[in-house]
Design a protein around this motif. Structure first.
Motif, PDB file in Angstrom:
ATOM      1  N   UNK A   1     -15.349 -12.597 102.884  1.00  0.00           N
ATOM      2  CA  UNK A   1     -16.533 -11.755 102.776  1.00  0.00           C
ATOM      3  C   UNK A   1     -16.961 -11.655 101.315  1.00  0.00           C
ATOM      4  N   UNK A   2     -16.008 -11.452 100.429  1.00  0.00           N
ATOM      5  CA  UNK A   2     -16.289 -11.376  98.992  1.00  0.00           C
ATOM      6  C   UNK A   2     -16.885 -12.684  98.480  1.00  0.00           C
TER       7      UNK A   2
ATOM      8  N   UNK B   1     -24.177 -15.562  98.255  1.00  0.00           N
ATOM      9  CA  UNK B   1     -25.509 -15.256  98.764  1.00  0.00           C
ATOM     10  C   UNK B   1     -26.207 -14.124  98.009  1.00  0.00           C
ATOM     11  N   UNK B   2     -25.684 -13.716  96.866  1.00  0.00           N
ATOM     12  CA  UNK B   2     -26.345 -12.696  96.060  1.00  0.00           C
ATOM     13  C   UNK B   2     -26.235 -11.287  96.604  1.00  0.00           C
ATOM     14  N   UNK B   3     -25.188 -11.008  97.371  1.00  0.00           N
ATOM     15  CA  UNK B   3     -25.016  -9.683  97.962  1.00  0.00           C
ATOM     16  C   UNK B   3     -23.827  -8.932  97.372  1.00  0.00           C
ATOM     17  N   UNK B   4     -23.356  -9.349  96.211  1.00  0.00           N
ATOM     18  CA  UNK B   4     -22.159  -8.749  95.607  1.00  0.00           C
ATOM     19  C   UNK B   4     -22.345  -7.262  95.330  1.00  0.00           C
ATOM     20  N   UNK B   5     -23.481  -6.863  94.777  1.00  0.00           N
ATOM     21  CA  UNK B   5     -23.708  -5.448  94.466  1.00  0.00           C
ATOM     22  C   UNK B   5     -23.666  -4.608  95.739  1.00  0.00           C
TER      23      UNK B   5
ATOM     24  N   UNK C   1     -30.616 -13.797 100.261  1.00  0.00           N
ATOM     25  CA  UNK C   1     -29.981 -12.495 100.376  1.00  0.00           C
ATOM     26  C   UNK C   1     -30.874 -11.433 100.971  1.00  0.00           C
ATOM     27  N   UNK C   2     -31.005 -10.314 100.274  1.00  0.00           N
ATOM     28  CA  UNK C   2     -31.767  -9.165 100.759  1.00  0.00           C
ATOM     29  C   UNK C   2     -33.255  -9.234 100.436  1.00  0.00           C
ATOM     30  N   UNK C   3     -33.729 -10.336  99.870  1.00  0.00           N
ATOM     31  CA  UNK C   3     -35.101 -10.359  99.366  1.00  0.00           C
ATOM     32  C   UNK C   3     -36.157 -10.258 100.445  1.00  0.00           C
ATOM     33  N   UNK C   4     -35.846 -10.710 101.650  1.00  0.00           N
ATOM     34  CA  UNK C   4     -36.836 -10.692 102.711  1.00  0.00           C
ATOM     35  C   UNK C   4     -37.871 -11.792 102.579  1.00  0.00           C
TER      36      UNK C   4
ATOM     37  N   UNK D   1     -32.695 -13.869  87.413  1.00  0.00           N
ATOM     38  CA  UNK D   1     -32.778 -12.648  88.207  1.00  0.00           C
ATOM     39  C   UNK D   1     -32.262 -12.939  89.605  1.00  0.00           C
ATOM     40  N   UNK D   2     -31.619 -11.952  90.217  1.00  0.00           N
ATOM     41  CA  UNK D   2     -31.070 -12.098  91.558  1.00  0.00           C
ATOM     42  C   UNK D   2     -31.799 -11.131  92.475  1.00  0.00           C
ATOM     43  N   UNK D   3     -32.506 -11.677  93.448  1.00  0.00           N
ATOM     44  CA  UNK D   3     -33.247 -10.865  94.407  1.00  0.00           C
ATOM     45  C   UNK D   3     -34.191  -9.886  93.706  1.00  0.00           C
ATOM     46  N   UNK D   4     -34.801 -10.355  92.618  1.00  0.00           N
ATOM     47  CA  UNK D   4     -35.752  -9.543  91.884  1.00  0.00           C
ATOM     48  C   UNK D   4     -35.130  -8.540  90.923  1.00  0.00           C
TER      49      UNK D   4
END
Length: 128
Positions: A26-27, A33-37, A78-81, A109-112
């Motif tokens: 998962x980590x 995929x840029x979802x670490x935060x 990732x979460x960018x939509x 920049x990651x996902x803005x």
């Protein structure tokens, strides 16, 4: 990851066991995929006693969706939509540097959002 299962149904306990057993995967995928935060916030909540299993389910479903898209040739947004881009799309401009001037790492920049320096636990600073 120590989890208090008091009051949880047997199904919940099995889901927590899966999260624990697959945590390194998962980590790795959250990083890829840029979802670490997002994962880090969820881990912190879990460790502080807020179990948030529903949020874990959403994260795991998002990771699965991104894995499937990657296998089909889509890009990682990732979460960018944003809609999926082809892998042939131009790379983003590298515009952020080490927040403490410690290293020569630069990143886009990651996902803005500004990329994060995990070592210094801070957002990277704009270059220029």
């Amino acid at each position: 990851m120590a989890l208090d299962m008091a009051g949880s149904g047997m199904g919940d306990a099995a889901e927590w066991a899966r999260i624990c057993a697959e945590f390194q995967e998962i980590l790795r995928d959250a990083n890829r995929f840029g979802l670490r935060a997002r994962l880090t916030r969820l881990v912190e909540r879990t460790r502080s006693g807020t179990r948030a299993l529903a949020d874990w389910r959403v994260l795991l479903a998002d990771l699965e969706r991104l894995r499937a898209a990657e296998e089909s040739g889509g890009s990682r947004n990732g979460d960018s939509g944003r809609p999926w881009k082809s892998w042939t799309a131009a790379a983003e401009t590298v515009d952020h540097v080490c927040p403490g001037g410690v290293c020569d790492r630069s990143a886009a920049r990651v996902l803005g959002r500004a990329p994060t320096c995990d070592l210094l636990a801070a957002a990277m600073r704009p270059n220029g």
